[in-house]
Design a protein around this motif. Structure first.
Motif, PDB file in Angstrom:
ATOM      1  N   GLY A  92      16.673   4.607  23.939  1.00  0.00           N
ATOM      2  CA  GLY A  92      16.629   4.518  22.483  1.00  0.00           C
ATOM      3  C   GLY A  92      17.310   3.336  21.831  1.00  0.00           C
ATOM      4  N   ILE A  93      17.850   2.411  22.617  1.00  0.00           N
ATOM      5  CA  ILE A  93      18.494   1.215  22.063  1.00  0.00           C
ATOM      6  C   ILE A  93      17.677   0.005  22.484  1.00  0.00           C
ATOM      7  N   VAL A  94      17.070  -0.683  21.526  1.00  0.00           N
ATOM      8  CA  VAL A  94      16.262  -1.861  21.841  1.00  0.00           C
ATOM      9  C   VAL A  94      16.968  -3.095  21.282  1.00  0.00           C
ATOM     10  N   LEU A  95      17.313  -4.004  22.187  1.00  0.00           N
ATOM     11  CA  LEU A  95      17.957  -5.262  21.831  1.00  0.00           C
ATOM     12  C   LEU A  95      16.930  -6.380  21.873  1.00  0.00           C
ATOM     13  N   ASN A  96      17.294  -7.523  21.352  1.00  0.00           N
ATOM     14  CA  ASN A  96      16.439  -8.697  21.430  1.00  0.00           C
ATOM     15  C   ASN A  96      16.132  -8.956  22.902  1.00  0.00           C
ATOM     16  N   GLY A  97      14.859  -9.043  23.248  1.00  0.00           N
ATOM     17  CA  GLY A  97      14.446  -9.187  24.641  1.00  0.00           C
ATOM     18  C   GLY A  97      14.874 -10.478  25.302  1.00  0.00           C
ATOM     19  N   MET A  98      14.988 -11.555  24.553  1.00  0.00           N
ATOM     20  CA  MET A  98      15.358 -12.830  25.152  1.00  0.00           C
ATOM     21  C   MET A  98      16.874 -12.972  25.274  1.00  0.00           C
ATOM     22  N   SER A  99      17.590 -12.646  24.225  1.00  0.00           N
ATOM     23  CA  SER A  99      19.029 -12.895  24.215  1.00  0.00           C
ATOM     24  C   SER A  99      19.860 -11.656  24.459  1.00  0.00           C
ATOM     25  N   GLY A 100      19.275 -10.489  24.278  1.00  0.00           N
ATOM     26  CA  GLY A 100      20.066  -9.269  24.386  1.00  0.00           C
ATOM     27  C   GLY A 100      20.939  -9.034  23.169  1.00  0.00           C
ATOM     28  N   ALA A 101      20.719  -9.789  22.111  1.00  0.00           N
ATOM     29  CA  ALA A 101      21.543  -9.673  20.914  1.00  0.00           C
ATOM     30  C   ALA A 101      21.179  -8.435  20.112  1.00  0.00           C
ATOM     31  N   ALA A 102      22.181  -7.918  19.426  1.00  0.00           N
ATOM     32  CA  ALA A 102      21.998  -6.822  18.479  1.00  0.00           C
ATOM     33  C   ALA A 102      22.282  -7.358  17.090  1.00  0.00           C
ATOM     34  N   LEU A 103      21.494  -6.944  16.153  1.00  0.00           N
ATOM     35  CA  LEU A 103      21.700  -7.339  14.766  1.00  0.00           C
ATOM     36  C   LEU A 103      21.896  -6.086  13.937  1.00  0.00           C
ATOM     37  N   MET A 104      23.074  -5.947  13.375  1.00  0.00           N
ATOM     38  CA  MET A 104      23.353  -4.806  12.518  1.00  0.00           C
ATOM     39  C   MET A 104      22.612  -5.023  11.200  1.00  0.00           C
ATOM     40  N   SER A 105      22.066  -3.952  10.670  1.00  0.00           N
ATOM     41  CA  SER A 105      21.355  -4.020   9.404  1.00  0.00           C
ATOM     42  C   SER A 105      21.968  -2.994   8.455  1.00  0.00           C
ATOM     43  N   PRO A 106      21.541  -3.011   7.208  1.00  0.00           N
ATOM     44  CA  PRO A 106      22.030  -1.977   6.294  1.00  0.00           C
ATOM     45  C   PRO A 106      21.652  -0.571   6.760  1.00  0.00           C
TER      46      PRO A 106
END
Length: 116
Positions: free
Chosen positions: A75-89
């Motif tokens: 259930g956790i999908v990160l950016n596929g290339m960088s593995g980065a997570a971006l917090m949103s509102p």
């Protein structure tokens, strides 16, 4: 774009980075966590990369793939290339807590050390 929204995203990004850093330290891994506002990523290098060319696609690609699949299947999908997570509102504290739990689990499995 309000101060409250940015405070929320930054608070969650700080927790996310802290959770990842704790697992890296617990397993004595030569990795780094980078954070810029609400964006957090981990690098599989002993020295923090200075640019994307030092990081992608070769460094840690098999580990990155394993992490991405493990997290995505839970259930956790990160950016596929960088593995980065971006917090949103819309990101909730429970989302960050779930990532922290799963990240600790997968690193424990990959290192063969469980939750230690």
């Amino acid at each position: 774009m309000t101060e409250g929204t940015y405070a929320h995203m930054n608070r969650l990004a700080e927790r996310y980075a802290r959770d990842v850093s704790a697992v890296i330290a617990r397993h004595d891994l030569p990795w780094h966590v980078g954070r810029l506002g609400g964006r957090v990523s981990y690098a599989f290098t002993p020295v923090p990369p200075r640019n994307a060319g030092q990081l992608y696609p070769r460094v840690g690609s098999s580990v990155r793939d394993a992490l991405w699949l493990y997290l995505a299947n839970r259930g956790i999908v990160l950016n596929g290339m960088s593995g980065a997570a971006l917090m949103s509102p819309m990101t909730a504290e429970s989302d960050v807590a779930l990532h922290g739990t799963l990240f600790a689990e997968v690193i424990g499995e990959l290192t063969g050390r469980g939750g230690r």
